[in-house]
Design an enzyme around this catalytic site. Structure first.
Site, PDB file in Angstrom:
ATOM      1  N   HIS A  58       0.824  -1.202   0.000  1.00 37.67           N
ATOM      2  CA  HIS A  58       0.000   0.000   0.000  1.00 37.67           C
ATOM      3  C   HIS A  58       0.863   1.259   0.000  1.00 37.67           C
ATOM      4  CE1 HIS A  58      -3.634  -2.405   1.635  1.00 37.67           C
ATOM      5  NE2 HIS A  58      -3.606  -2.386   0.322  1.00 37.67           N
ATOM      6  N   GLU A 118      -5.232  -8.579   2.909  1.00 38.35           N
ATOM      7  CA  GLU A 118      -4.673  -9.609   3.788  1.00 38.35           C
ATOM      8  C   GLU A 118      -5.778 -10.324   4.563  1.00 38.35           C
ATOM      9  OE1 GLU A 118      -1.637  -8.403   6.706  1.00 38.35           O
ATOM     10  OE2 GLU A 118      -2.496  -9.970   7.957  1.00 38.35           O
TER      11      GLU A 118
END
Ligand code: SF4
Length: 401
Positions: free
Chosen positions: A83, A178
């Protein structure tokens, strides 16, 4: 720890020398107080731990290896590798294309992907469903090792508690790649449920204690539970794992609360809680722990403001912001470009999830004292550039350090 081969564009000689110095003098990481960079009119408290973690460096190394080892081939990432927009953009400039965005929205239709393409798995890992799609397409070149070993460790723990017939409660942000990947692995081996925060832990406790009818469960936890989940049976033995990048205090509070609920439900004592609760401790990764501990220690010192550098969709960076915000004015920026001038800064509000502009963010005093840190997906060069820009407002330079 293993040294990775990552591109020079992410590195900063200045930051590396500070980190190296701290590491050499404190190999056991006992001193978590920040490095103090005193430039006279500006004093910077640089967190003891920040920046690229093991999993991020591993993923970047493998992504570039995929590019170098496959000239002339089409290379795809399932979604953002980490990210951080700077890292993702650099990969795109090297010809890598993203099949999905971080929310799972398809950017490139599967029909366009063929067996000769090269696929890289992001650091967060991926779902079993996605692995099946890749297998069915017959893709020969898949870079699986780009997923973080600390995420895989969570999946191993999931399998262990599933083997002992516990239901897996995944504490995480339901939309985070995730958490989606962990849930996918978990639901293939055990009844599984995602909860995102304490408010949802309280709701879960209502079902565990039969304070709420099980018929409400599908509505309350819509799209968060595995197929066939039976709230009357599957909440008797539970184990909690969490997304690796959450706020440590939140995960502890939720695990403690659910443990207490289990004890009350089954009338357990300390010695026999394991009959109904698998004690997983937390599954936060070392980088999350180190970076949060470093910020907590940095906050023991006084400062005028805090600057956190990171991707706006980065979970671990957002939690560093959360910690800082409790103590002092905090600006979450993606790079030095967000510092428009010494009077104006554009920064991300983690609550309203929008960019805001603040004025007069640097107080008219000397020295101005700034806490500075970054998330685990932020290249060190971005921190160096923030320091350089800050100093330039006072006619100072990094060379003075
Ligand atoms: S933050 Fe932790 S889990 Fe995530 S990539 Fe880094 S080391 Fe792995």
């Amino acid at each position: 720890m293993k040294a990775f081969d990552i591109p020079e564009i992410y590195k900063s000689e200045f930051i590396t020398s500070i980190k190296k110095g701290r590491q050499e003098n404190d190999r056991m990481k006992r001193d978590l107080m920040p490095s103090i960079l005193d430039f006279g009119k500006v004093r910077i408290h640089l967190a003891r731990h920040f920046g690229f973690c093991y999993g991020v460096e591993n993923a970047i190394e493998i992504a570039y290896a995929a590019i170098n080892e496959n000239p002339g081939k089409r290379i795809f990432l399932l979604s953002e590798i980490i990210h951080n927009s700077h890292v993702n953009l650099a990969l795109q400039e090297n010809g890598v294309r993203f099949i999905m965005d971080t929310a799972g929205k398809q950017l490139i239709p599967w029909e366009e992907i063929n067996a000769d393409d090269v696929i890289i798995i992001p650091a967060f890992g991926t779902t079993l469903e996605m692995e099946r799609i890749l297998k069915n397409k017959g893709i020969k070149q898949i870079y699986y090792k780009s997923k973080c070993p600390f995420v895989e460790k969570v999946w191993t723990r999931v399998s262990q508690i599933a083997d002992s017939d516990y239901t897996v409660i995944v504490h995480g942000q339901p939309d985070h790649e995730e958490t989606r990947a962990t849930f996918s692995h978990s639901k293939s081996v055990a009844p599984s449920l995602i909860i995102k925060d304490m408010a949802e832990a309280l709701l879960l406790a209502d079902f565990m204690m039969n304070r709420r009818p099980a018929t409400d469960f599908p509505e309350v936890f819509r799209n968060r539970y595995s197929e066939g989940f039976d709230a009357t049976q599957d909440l008797n033995r539970i184990g909690v794992v969490n997304q690796t990048t959450l706020l440590a205090s939140d995960t502890q509070d939720i695990a403690d609360f659910l443990l207490q609920t289990v004890k009350e439900k089954h009338g357990l004592t300390e010695s026999n809680t394991s009959q109904h609760f698998a004690n997983m401790k937390d599954t936060l990764c070392y980088a999350t722990n180190d970076n949060q501990s470093a910020v907590i220690n940095m906050l023991l010192m006084d400062a005028d403001l805090a600057i956190v550098v990171g991707g706006y969709n980065s979970s671990n960076s957002s939690h560093l912001v959360e910690l800082c915000e409790e103590k002092l004015p905090t600006y979450f920026i993606s790079s030095c470009d967000s510092m428009v001038s010494d009077q104006e800064i554009s920064h991300w509000d983690i609550h309203s999830r929008e960019l805001k502009t603040s004025f007069s963010y640097l107080p008219a005093k000397e020295p101005v004292v700034v806490h500075l840190t970054s998330g685990a997906s932020c290249p060190d060069i971005l921190i160096e550039n923030v320091i350089r820009k800050l100093l330039s407002y006072y006619d100072l330079s990094i060379d003075l350090y």
